[in-house]
Write an enzyme that holds these catalytic residues in place. Structure first.
Site, mmCIF file in Angstrom:
data_model
loop_
_atom_site.group_PDB
_atom_site.id
_atom_site.type_symbol
_atom_site.label_atom_id
_atom_site.label_comp_id
_atom_site.label_asym_id
_atom_site.label_seq_id
_atom_site.Cartn_x
_atom_site.Cartn_y
_atom_site.Cartn_z
ATOM 1 N N CYS A 1 0.808 -1.221 0.000
ATOM 2 C CA CYS A 1 0.000 0.000 0.000
ATOM 3 C C CYS A 1 0.843 1.273 0.000
ATOM 4 O O CYS A 1 0.307 2.364 -0.143
ATOM 5 C CB CYS A 1 -0.901 0.020 1.226
ATOM 6 S SG CYS A 1 0.072 0.082 2.729
ATOM 7 N N CYS B 1 -0.725 -4.812 7.263
ATOM 8 C CA CYS B 1 -0.388 -3.697 8.147
ATOM 9 C C CYS B 1 0.418 -4.197 9.347
ATOM 10 O O CYS B 1 1.315 -3.506 9.831
ATOM 11 C CB CYS B 1 -1.647 -2.980 8.621
ATOM 12 S SG CYS B 1 -2.884 -2.755 7.329
HETATM 13 FE FE1 FES Z 1 -1.118 0.133 4.424
HETATM 14 FE FE2 FES Z 1 -2.467 -0.597 6.472
HETATM 15 S S1 FES Z 1 -3.257 -0.104 4.517
HETATM 16 S S2 FES Z 1 -0.369 -0.364 6.337
#
Ligand code: FES
Length: 150
Positions: A35, A105
Site C-alpha cells: 500500500c 499492516c
Molecule cells: Fe497500508 Fe495498512 S493499509 S499499512
C-alpha cells in the site's frame, strides 16, 4: 458496524509509544509494497541487550498505527533476540484479530522491528540468530504478506 474490534480501535485512538527516540541505538524504516505506507521504529538497548524503549512513527492506516502501538509495547523489556522472534501473527493476535485485507499492516510493524534491530546490530557489531538471512533490501520478503493457504 465496525470492521475492527474494540482493541484495534482503542490502540488506534490511543496509540502508545508514538514518536522518535533521540539518539536511538537502532532505527529502522519499512515501506509496505502492498500500500506504500511507511513505518519507522527507533529503539534503545541497554548493555544487557534488553530493549528498554521503542517508539514508532507511522505514515499509514489505522491498522498500521494499532499494529505499531502493540508491536513497540511487545518489544519493550524483551531481549533483542526475543524481540526478533515477534511475528506479525503475534501482533495480530495481540490486537484480537485484523480483517484479512489488513494483515499486511501488521507485517509492516514486523518488518520495522527487524529493520530497527538490524540497524542496531550493524552499528554495534552484533550478530543474532533471528537476523540470519535477513536482508533489509529484499523485496521478496513481502510474499509473507498474504497468508499462504494450501
Ligand atoms: Fe497500508 Fe495498512 S493499509 S499499512
Amino acid at each position: 458496524m465496525g470492521l475492527y474490534n474494540d482493541k484495534v480501535m482503542n490502540e488506534f485512538m490511543h496509540p502508545k509509544n508514538v514518536g522518535e527516540i533521540e539518539n536511538p541505538d537502532g532505527i529502522g524504516t519499512y515501506g509496505s509494497p502492498v500500500c506504500g505506507d511507511m513505518m519507522q521504529i527507533t529503539i534503545k538497548v541497554d548493555e544487557n541487550d534488553i530493549i528498554t524503549d521503542a517508539k514508532f512513527k507511522t505514515f499509514g492506516c489505522g491498522s498500521a498505527i494499532a499494529s505499531s502501538s502493540v508491536a513497540t509495547n511487545m518489544m519493550i523489556g524483551k531481549s533483542v533476540e526475543e524481540a526478533l522472534a515477534i511475528t506479525n501473527n503475534q501482533i495480530v493476535k495481540e490486537l484480537g484479530g485484523l480483517p484479512a485485507i489488513k494483515i499486511h499492516c501488521s507485517v509492516l510493524a514486523d518488518h520495522a522491528i527487524k529493520s530497527a534491530i538490524y540497524d542496531y546490530a550493524q552499528k554495534h557489531g552484533k550478530t543474532y540468530k533471528g537476523l540470519e538471512g535477513y536482508d533489509p533490501n529484499a523485496e521478496e520478503e513481502d510474499h509473507h504478506d498474504i497468508p499462504e493457504e494450501v
